[in-house]
Design an enzyme around this catalytic site. Structure first.
Site, PDB file in Angstrom:
ATOM      1  N   HIS A 241       0.863  -1.178   0.000  1.00 41.17           N
ATOM      2  CA  HIS A 241       0.000   0.000   0.000  1.00 41.17           C
ATOM      3  C   HIS A 241       0.905   1.235   0.000  1.00 41.17           C
ATOM      4  O   HIS A 241       2.131   1.126  -0.053  1.00 41.17           O
ATOM      5  CB  HIS A 241      -1.033  -0.022   1.134  1.00 41.17           C
ATOM      6  CG  HIS A 241      -0.498   0.014   2.537  1.00 41.17           C
ATOM      7  ND1 HIS A 241       0.349   0.999   3.002  1.00 41.17           N
ATOM      8  CD2 HIS A 241      -0.691  -0.827   3.594  1.00 41.17           C
ATOM      9  CE1 HIS A 241       0.627   0.789   4.273  1.00 41.17           C
ATOM     10  NE2 HIS A 241       0.025  -0.341   4.659  1.00 41.17           N
TER      11      HIS A 241
ATOM     12  N   HIS B 127       4.071   1.484   2.254  1.00 36.40           N
ATOM     13  CA  HIS B 127       5.270   0.742   1.843  1.00 36.40           C
ATOM     14  C   HIS B 127       5.965   1.476   0.690  1.00 36.40           C
ATOM     15  O   HIS B 127       7.188   1.569   0.623  1.00 36.40           O
ATOM     16  CB  HIS B 127       4.913  -0.679   1.386  1.00 36.40           C
ATOM     17  CG  HIS B 127       4.108  -1.446   2.398  1.00 36.40           C
ATOM     18  ND1 HIS B 127       2.820  -1.859   2.157  1.00 36.40           N
ATOM     19  CD2 HIS B 127       4.413  -1.849   3.645  1.00 36.40           C
ATOM     20  CE1 HIS B 127       2.364  -2.494   3.229  1.00 36.40           C
ATOM     21  NE2 HIS B 127       3.298  -2.503   4.148  1.00 36.40           N
TER      22      HIS B 127
ATOM     23  N   CYS C  70       2.592  -8.490  15.319  1.00 36.06           N
ATOM     24  CA  CYS C  70       3.871  -7.781  15.498  1.00 36.06           C
ATOM     25  C   CYS C  70       5.042  -8.711  15.213  1.00 36.06           C
ATOM     26  O   CYS C  70       6.164  -8.243  15.057  1.00 36.06           O
ATOM     27  CB  CYS C  70       4.042  -7.286  16.930  1.00 36.06           C
ATOM     28  SG  CYS C  70       2.791  -6.177  17.529  1.00 36.06           S
TER      29      CYS C  70
ATOM     30  N   HIS D 256      -2.680  -4.533  16.850  1.00 39.20           N
ATOM     31  CA  HIS D 256      -3.407  -5.475  16.003  1.00 39.20           C
ATOM     32  C   HIS D 256      -4.787  -5.862  16.523  1.00 39.20           C
ATOM     33  O   HIS D 256      -5.512  -6.602  15.869  1.00 39.20           O
ATOM     34  CB  HIS D 256      -2.539  -6.714  15.742  1.00 39.20           C
ATOM     35  CG  HIS D 256      -1.298  -6.380  14.970  1.00 39.20           C
ATOM     36  ND1 HIS D 256      -0.105  -6.084  15.583  1.00 39.20           N
ATOM     37  CD2 HIS D 256      -1.094  -6.222  13.639  1.00 39.20           C
ATOM     38  CE1 HIS D 256       0.792  -5.778  14.655  1.00 39.20           C
ATOM     39  NE2 HIS D 256       0.226  -5.836  13.478  1.00 39.20           N
TER      40      HIS D 256
END
Ligand code: ME8
Length: 499
Positions: A18, A21, A130, A147
């Site tokens: 996305h 990145h 993670c 998360h």
């Protein structure tokens, strides 16, 4: 020849890239292009982090029995997407590659031989999101706050790395090398973590099957972060091409997002110290951005596809927006509307319009030939730009260029060349020469930032491809635009859009 080695994180392949990145890779690309332009032997390394539980889960979710087949397919997509988006990586490392495994085994043995690996028992929590061991105090309502998932409770026999043994040396290094962790705010964060929390960590997993087996103990696989960090070495030959490794290591800049700073500024340097390998010169952690004010998340489905954004506005507009709108190192926000505004104002209006005005006036008043050279100077702009690029202040580098462009637009308004054409040919020639020369300088400085646009500008200014092969120092000197050269017909650099 001096070298420049820059790295990006290696990305998980549980999904496609996305815009976040792309952002890190773009920054690395801009740096790599800049130092190539300055004549350095550059190596830009990127790649994919493949020995992660996340990838295994993603393969299962998508109905793949063969995890490797899924990872091969996804890694291929990351490779192609970055390549198509103009990221000029020199190496692409995948952690399921043989060359990586060989280097990791070599690294493990070195650390083992210094007595820094011991067998112990781990009991505690693990967040697969993670890929990290976490403590009760990290949780909110029993869940990992990042998360939003309950961590797994793990009790297993593991190999541990004597991380705490490096606390003092690491603190000394951080204090003696202020440039090591950038920006400063991050350095303080890492320093206090190292001082107060850095404990030994488990570096193997007994219950995971996917990963690199521990040398000498195939019942365990190496913890994914321990394995992944070593990519920065194996990607340039550690373990299989010592000559190439020696040529590029230590890294000049390692770029990461702020989410993974502890791994890069605490675990990683300690691993290197243990293995007797020099530390990277700089780790730069940039900020995170939101999309229209919201955190990028799967559940919101708001992740922006960099290819879609590039198709809509062009890659250079996307590059401009990301590098200019979000201060490198700080958090920011991505918005398509803001991108559209930047396109219309900074790009179409200020740069595109200037270029069009200058080229058309040269066509009209000098039959498309560069008028006779005049004395002049670019002022401090190029120094400002170089300093900003050396400091990774991409926005400031663009600002330096835009100051020159805006000043050029003002020069046109003040001098009114259409009036000079009737009254003062000599002055008209001097004004236009100055403007053309400034456009040439802008094209040069834009090369690492907006490479496509820089190329178009070069061609429109009637400069051959060799122009961009010239020595950087020579190109910085006033007068590079050749008098009497034929300029091309002006094509809009950033065509007006209706949206
Ligand atoms: O962490 N804003 O990989 P990953 C800015 N495999 N940058 C962002 C971002 C955002 N909202 N979201 C992601 C991993 N990034 C490990 C790394 S390295 C040895 C192993 C960028 O796929 C940013 O660079 O989760 C962040 O650090 C990285 O993507 C995380 O990518």
């Amino acid at each position: 020849m001096e070298k420049f080695y820059v790295t990006t994180p290696i990305y998980y392949v549980n999904d496609v890239p996305h815009i976040g990145h792309f952002y890190t890779s773009l920054a690395a690309d801009a740096l790599a292009r800049y130092w190539r332009m300055r004549g350095r032997d550059v190596f830009l390394l990127t790649g994919t982090d493949e020995n992660s539980q996340k990838n295994v889960e993603a393969a299962a979710k998508r109905g793949y029995d063969d995890v490797q087949a899924y990872i091969d397919m996804m890694s291929g997509r990351w490779f192609a997407i970055f390549r198509d988006l103009g990221i000029t990586f020199d190496g692409f490392i995948r952690t399921t590659e043989e060359r990586h495994r060989i280097g990791v085994e070599e690294f493990w043995r070195r650390v083992e031989s210094t007595g820094d690996i011991y067998l112990g028992e781990y009991e505690g929590l693990y967040c697969a999101g993670c890929e990290a061991f976490i403590t009760e105090s990290d949780l909110t309502d029993g869940q990992c706050p990042v998360h939003r998932k309950e961590p797994q409770r793990i009790k297993e026999k593991n190999y541990f790395f004597r991380l705490s043994a490096y606390r003092e040396r690491l603190l000394e290094h951080i204090d003696a090398h202020p440039e090591f962790i950038q920006p400063v705010s991050r350095r303080n964060e890492v320093r206090s973590y190292v001082e107060r929390f850095m404990e030994d960590i488990s570096i193997s997993r007994e219950t995971m099957k996917w990963g690199i087996p521990v040398p000498g103990d195939p019942t365990q696989v190496i913890y994914v972060w321990f394995d992944a960090l070593i990519n920065y070495l194996t990607g340039i030959g550690f373990g299989d091409d010592q000559e190439r490794f020696g040529r590029y290591w230590p890294a000049d800049v390692q770029l990461v997002g702020k989410d993974i700073i502890k791994f890069h500024c605490a675990l990683w340097p300690a691993m290197l110290m243990s293995a007797g390998i020099p530390l990277p010169k700089k780790v730069f952690a940039h900020g995170f951005f939101t999309i229209d004010g919201e955190k990028i998340s799967k559940s919101l489905g708001n992740a922006v596809d960099p290819q879609a954004a590039a198709e809509r506005y062009g890659i250079d507009a996307l590059r401009f927006f990301l590098l200019r709108e979000i201060t490198f190192g700080e958090d920011g926000d991505f918005s398509m509307d803001r991108l559209g505004e930047r396109y219309a104002n900074d790009l179409a209006n200020e740069l595109g319009n200037l270029s069009h005005r200058v080229l058309s006036m040269t066509a009209k008043y000098f039959a498309g030939k560069v008028p006779p050279a005049t004395d002049g100077s670019l002022g401090p702009v190029w120094d400002r730009y170089d300093q900003a690029m050396a400091d990774l202040r991409f926005g400031a580098a663009l600002d330096a260029i835009w100051d020159l462009l805006r000043d050029s637009n003002r020069l046109i308004d003040a001098e009114q060349p259409w009036k000079l054409a009737k009254t003062d040919q000599e002055r008209l020639a001097a004004v236009l020469y100055t403007l053309l020369e400034r456009l040439r300088a802008s094209a040069w400085m834009l090369r690492p930032l907006l490479p496509e646009t820089a190329g178009k500008m070069r061609r429109q200014l009637g400069l051959s491809e060799e122009e961009f092969d010239r020595e950087y120092e020579a190109a910085r000197v006033w007068g590079g635009i050749a008098e009497n050269a034929t300029i091309a017909k002006s094509e809009p650099l950033f065509p007006r859009r209706d949206d």
